[in-house]
Design a protein around this motif. Structure first.
Motif, PDB file in Angstrom:
ATOM      1  N   PHE A 169       0.816  -1.214   0.000  1.00 34.91           N
ATOM      2  CA  PHE A 169       0.000   0.000   0.000  1.00 34.91           C
ATOM      3  C   PHE A 169       0.851   1.267   0.000  1.00 34.91           C
ATOM      4  O   PHE A 169       0.450   2.288  -0.553  1.00 34.91           O
ATOM      5  CB  PHE A 169      -1.036  -0.003   1.135  1.00 34.91           C
ATOM      6  N   LEU A 170       2.064   1.227   0.582  1.00 37.88           N
ATOM      7  CA  LEU A 170       2.919   2.411   0.543  1.00 37.88           C
ATOM      8  C   LEU A 170       3.368   2.703  -0.882  1.00 37.88           C
ATOM      9  O   LEU A 170       3.390   3.867  -1.318  1.00 37.88           O
ATOM     10  CB  LEU A 170       4.129   2.228   1.456  1.00 37.88           C
ATOM     11  N   ALA A 171       3.712   1.659  -1.642  1.00 37.51           N
ATOM     12  CA  ALA A 171       4.093   1.858  -3.038  1.00 37.51           C
ATOM     13  C   ALA A 171       2.920   2.435  -3.833  1.00 37.51           C
ATOM     14  O   ALA A 171       3.098   3.332  -4.671  1.00 37.51           O
ATOM     15  CB  ALA A 171       4.551   0.536  -3.652  1.00 37.51           C
ATOM     16  N   ALA A 172       1.711   1.940  -3.548  1.00 40.70           N
ATOM     17  CA  ALA A 172       0.532   2.454  -4.250  1.00 40.70           C
ATOM     18  C   ALA A 172       0.282   3.925  -3.915  1.00 40.70           C
ATOM     19  O   ALA A 172      -0.071   4.725  -4.794  1.00 40.70           O
ATOM     20  CB  ALA A 172      -0.694   1.614  -3.891  1.00 40.70           C
ATOM     21  N   LEU A 173       0.478   4.300  -2.649  1.00 37.55           N
ATOM     22  CA  LEU A 173       0.283   5.694  -2.260  1.00 37.55           C
ATOM     23  C   LEU A 173       1.327   6.600  -2.899  1.00 37.55           C
ATOM     24  O   LEU A 173       1.021   7.736  -3.307  1.00 37.55           O
ATOM     25  CB  LEU A 173       0.346   5.820  -0.733  1.00 37.55           C
ATOM     26  N   VAL A 197      -9.948  -0.697   6.177  1.00 38.26           N
ATOM     27  CA  VAL A 197     -10.617  -0.965   4.901  1.00 38.26           C
ATOM     28  C   VAL A 197     -12.059  -0.490   4.942  1.00 38.26           C
ATOM     29  O   VAL A 197     -12.598   0.013   3.953  1.00 38.26           O
ATOM     30  CB  VAL A 197     -10.547  -2.476   4.584  1.00 38.26           C
ATOM     31  N   GLN A 198     -12.706  -0.624   6.085  1.00 37.61           N
ATOM     32  CA  GLN A 198     -14.095  -0.184   6.224  1.00 37.61           C
ATOM     33  C   GLN A 198     -14.237   1.333   6.214  1.00 37.61           C
ATOM     34  O   GLN A 198     -15.290   1.861   5.853  1.00 37.61           O
ATOM     35  CB  GLN A 198     -14.678  -0.721   7.534  1.00 37.61           C
ATOM     36  N   ALA A 199     -13.205   2.049   6.639  1.00 34.51           N
ATOM     37  CA  ALA A 199     -13.312   3.495   6.878  1.00 34.51           C
ATOM     38  C   ALA A 199     -13.294   4.296   5.584  1.00 34.51           C
ATOM     39  O   ALA A 199     -12.671   3.902   4.589  1.00 34.51           O
ATOM     40  CB  ALA A 199     -12.173   3.947   7.781  1.00 34.51           C
ATOM     41  N   ASN A 200     -13.963   5.447   5.612  1.00 29.85           N
ATOM     42  CA  ASN A 200     -13.824   6.420   4.527  1.00 29.85           C
ATOM     43  C   ASN A 200     -13.273   7.748   5.041  1.00 29.85           C
ATOM     44  O   ASN A 200     -13.237   8.733   4.324  1.00 29.85           O
ATOM     45  CB  ASN A 200     -15.157   6.640   3.800  1.00 29.85           C
ATOM     46  N   ALA A 201     -12.837   7.746   6.320  1.00 28.83           N
ATOM     47  CA  ALA A 201     -12.295   8.981   6.894  1.00 28.83           C
ATOM     48  C   ALA A 201     -11.471   8.654   8.127  1.00 28.83           C
ATOM     49  O   ALA A 201     -11.582   7.572   8.720  1.00 28.83           O
ATOM     50  CB  ALA A 201     -13.425   9.944   7.265  1.00 28.83           C
ATOM     51  N   LEU A 202     -10.633   9.620   8.499  1.00 31.54           N
ATOM     52  CA  LEU A 202      -9.923   9.580   9.774  1.00 31.54           C
ATOM     53  C   LEU A 202     -10.498  10.686  10.647  1.00 31.54           C
ATOM     54  O   LEU A 202     -10.437  11.868  10.277  1.00 31.54           O
ATOM     55  CB  LEU A 202      -8.421   9.791   9.567  1.00 31.54           C
ATOM     56  N   LEU A 203     -11.060  10.308  11.770  1.00 33.17           N
ATOM     57  CA  LEU A 203     -11.653  11.269  12.694  1.00 33.17           C
ATOM     58  C   LEU A 203     -10.556  11.761  13.627  1.00 33.17           C
ATOM     59  O   LEU A 203      -9.901  10.964  14.293  1.00 33.17           O
ATOM     60  CB  LEU A 203     -12.781  10.602  13.475  1.00 33.17           C
ATOM     61  N   ILE A 204     -10.339  13.063  13.684  1.00 37.63           N
ATOM     62  CA  ILE A 204      -9.204  13.630  14.413  1.00 37.63           C
ATOM     63  C   ILE A 204      -9.640  14.082  15.810  1.00 37.63           C
ATOM     64  O   ILE A 204     -10.466  14.987  15.953  1.00 37.63           O
ATOM     65  CB  ILE A 204      -8.590  14.807  13.639  1.00 37.63           C
ATOM     66  N   VAL A 205      -9.059  13.414  16.817  1.00 38.96           N
ATOM     67  CA  VAL A 205      -9.289  13.796  18.209  1.00 38.96           C
ATOM     68  C   VAL A 205      -8.108  14.662  18.649  1.00 38.96           C
ATOM     69  O   VAL A 205      -6.960  14.223  18.574  1.00 38.96           O
ATOM     70  CB  VAL A 205      -9.407  12.559  19.116  1.00 38.96           C
ATOM     71  N   GLY A 225       7.396  19.468  -6.617  1.00 43.54           N
ATOM     72  CA  GLY A 225       7.058  20.793  -7.117  1.00 43.54           C
ATOM     73  C   GLY A 225       5.602  20.962  -7.472  1.00 43.54           C
ATOM     74  O   GLY A 225       5.227  21.956  -8.100  1.00 43.54           O
ATOM     75  N   THR A 226       4.765  20.026  -7.069  1.00 51.20           N
ATOM     76  CA  THR A 226       3.338  20.147  -7.348  1.00 51.20           C
ATOM     77  C   THR A 226       2.674  20.998  -6.278  1.00 51.20           C
ATOM     78  O   THR A 226       3.211  21.193  -5.189  1.00 51.20           O
ATOM     79  CB  THR A 226       2.662  18.764  -7.397  1.00 51.20           C
ATOM     80  N   ALA A 227       1.497  21.487  -6.604  1.00 53.04           N
ATOM     81  CA  ALA A 227       0.771  22.321  -5.651  1.00 53.04           C
ATOM     82  C   ALA A 227       0.404  21.507  -4.423  1.00 53.04           C
ATOM     83  O   ALA A 227      -0.022  20.354  -4.520  1.00 53.04           O
ATOM     84  CB  ALA A 227      -0.490  22.891  -6.301  1.00 53.04           C
ATOM     85  N   THR A 228       0.609  22.085  -3.255  1.00 46.55           N
ATOM     86  CA  THR A 228       0.259  21.405  -2.017  1.00 46.55           C
ATOM     87  C   THR A 228      -1.258  21.365  -1.863  1.00 46.55           C
ATOM     88  O   THR A 228      -1.928  22.396  -1.919  1.00 46.55           O
ATOM     89  CB  THR A 228       0.876  22.132  -0.808  1.00 46.55           C
ATOM     90  N   THR A 229      -1.789  20.167  -1.733  1.00 44.42           N
ATOM     91  CA  THR A 229      -3.225  20.012  -1.544  1.00 44.42           C
ATOM     92  C   THR A 229      -3.487  19.602  -0.110  1.00 44.42           C
ATOM     93  O   THR A 229      -3.011  18.571   0.355  1.00 44.42           O
ATOM     94  CB  THR A 229      -3.792  18.946  -2.499  1.00 44.42           C
ATOM     95  N   PHE A 230      -4.209  20.401   0.590  1.00 44.80           N
ATOM     96  CA  PHE A 230      -4.509  20.089   1.979  1.00 44.80           C
ATOM     97  C   PHE A 230      -5.606  19.029   2.037  1.00 44.80           C
ATOM     98  O   PHE A 230      -6.398  18.893   1.110  1.00 44.80           O
ATOM     99  CB  PHE A 230      -4.935  21.356   2.715  1.00 44.80           C
ATOM    100  N   PHE A 260       2.087   8.006   6.689  1.00 49.43           N
ATOM    101  CA  PHE A 260       2.291   8.427   5.300  1.00 49.43           C
ATOM    102  C   PHE A 260       1.424   9.643   4.973  1.00 49.43           C
ATOM    103  O   PHE A 260       1.913  10.625   4.400  1.00 49.43           O
ATOM    104  CB  PHE A 260       1.960   7.281   4.341  1.00 49.43           C
ATOM    105  N   LEU A 261       0.148   9.584   5.314  1.00 47.03           N
ATOM    106  CA  LEU A 261      -0.747  10.687   4.968  1.00 47.03           C
ATOM    107  C   LEU A 261      -0.341  11.980   5.667  1.00 47.03           C
ATOM    108  O   LEU A 261      -0.363  13.062   5.061  1.00 47.03           O
ATOM    109  CB  LEU A 261      -2.186  10.332   5.338  1.00 47.03           C
ATOM    110  N   VAL A 262       0.035  11.873   6.937  1.00 52.00           N
ATOM    111  CA  VAL A 262       0.326  13.074   7.729  1.00 52.00           C
ATOM    112  C   VAL A 262       1.672  13.684   7.359  1.00 52.00           C
ATOM    113  O   VAL A 262       1.809  14.907   7.251  1.00 52.00           O
ATOM    114  CB  VAL A 262       0.274  12.748   9.234  1.00 52.00           C
ATOM    115  N   PHE A 263       2.692  12.842   7.139  1.00 52.30           N
ATOM    116  CA  PHE A 263       4.048  13.355   6.970  1.00 52.30           C
ATOM    117  C   PHE A 263       4.612  13.215   5.546  1.00 52.30           C
ATOM    118  O   PHE A 263       5.230  14.144   5.040  1.00 52.30           O
ATOM    119  CB  PHE A 263       4.994  12.656   7.952  1.00 52.30           C
ATOM    120  N   ILE A 264       4.426  12.064   4.919  1.00 47.81           N
ATOM    121  CA  ILE A 264       5.117  11.818   3.654  1.00 47.81           C
ATOM    122  C   ILE A 264       4.396  12.427   2.462  1.00 47.81           C
ATOM    123  O   ILE A 264       5.030  12.983   1.555  1.00 47.81           O
ATOM    124  CB  ILE A 264       5.326  10.308   3.452  1.00 47.81           C
ATOM    125  N   GLN A 265       3.086  12.359   2.442  1.00 44.98           N
ATOM    126  CA  GLN A 265       2.354  12.912   1.301  1.00 44.98           C
ATOM    127  C   GLN A 265       2.678  14.386   1.062  1.00 44.98           C
ATOM    128  O   GLN A 265       2.961  14.776  -0.079  1.00 44.98           O
ATOM    129  CB  GLN A 265       0.848  12.712   1.500  1.00 44.98           C
TER     130      GLN A 265
END
Length: 221
Positions: free
Chosen positions: A23-27, A191-199, A137-142, A124-129
């Motif tokens: 999954f890291l290679a895919a991301l 796999v079930q999730a469609n979001a990360l809920l931030i506490v 050099g692409t536009a940063t997408t939040f 990966f999502l928080v730091f590497i993306q």
């Protein structure tokens, strides 16, 4: 449509199935970057150094590792990095993914993710993306986020937590339902999730009906 089947071999003693590299290679590819696979390194300093040296010979722009950066007796990655470069910081106040390392291996930036699959995914999502976007050099997408109301009470441990959840529309807004057990090795709940809920950090318990930020993993919902 392309389909394929792969026979899963039984695990030998001491083995686990490799999910992280897939999954890291895919991301990374989804971020329009080229992947150079280094394979699986044994829990041995010389083997780990050999893999990292190969990354240098490939002249990569960023090295990403997973596992071996925590405090286990056989976690050698951090020591190998420090013997051939430096660690700028190690561990962050987040859940999952606390044992994360950032530094340089011979002059190449390196990010070492935790070994548990959900920890590696969130790291990966928080730091590497964002780093990949910056390096390319692409536009940063939040992250695409929404405000969602919790359906059930939530327990945390005081770290900023990224909980796997399902976000559904509810009237003019959204509601959030956790996908179950939040252990960092539980891929099924991811796999079930469609979001990360931030506490937020410092919060250990929340009643139902609280509004939290949700980082959408699937923008179609």
């Amino acid at each position: 449509m392309t389909s394929f089947a792969r026979r899963v071999e039984p695990l030998a003693p001491g083995q686990i199935y490799d999910t992280n590299s897939i999954f890291l290679a895919a991301l990374v590819e989804r971020a329009a970057c080229e992947v150079v696979r280094l394979g699986i390194a044994k829990d041995d300093p010389h083997t780990i150094q050999s893999a990292l040296d190969r990354a240098c010979s490939e002249k990569v722009d960023l090295i990403v590792t997973t596992a071996g950066v925590s405090v286990g007796a056989h976690d050698y990655v951090r020591a190998v990095i420090e013997s051939n470069g430096l660690i700028k910081f190690w561990r962050v106040n987040m859940r999952p993914g606390k044992p994360i390392a950032f530094g340089r291996y011979h002059d190449i930036p390196l990010i070492g993710l935790a070994g548990n699959p959900v920890s590696a995914f969130v790291g990966f999502l928080v730091f590497i993306q964002p780093v990949l976007q910056k390096l390319s050099g692409t536009a940063t997408t939040f992250p695409h986020t929404v405000q969602a109301v919790t359906v059930h009470p939530i327990e945390s441990d005081g770290r900023q937590s990224y909980l796997r959840a399902i976000i559904n529309r509810k009237g003019d807004g959204f509601e959030a339902v956790l996908t179950g057990h939040q252990g960092s090795g539980n891929l099924y709940s991811l796999v079930q999730a469609n979001a990360l809920l931030i506490v937020p950090p410092g919060v250990k318990s929340l009643p139902a009906g609280v509004t939290l930020t949700a980082w959408l993993l699937d923008d179609d919902r």
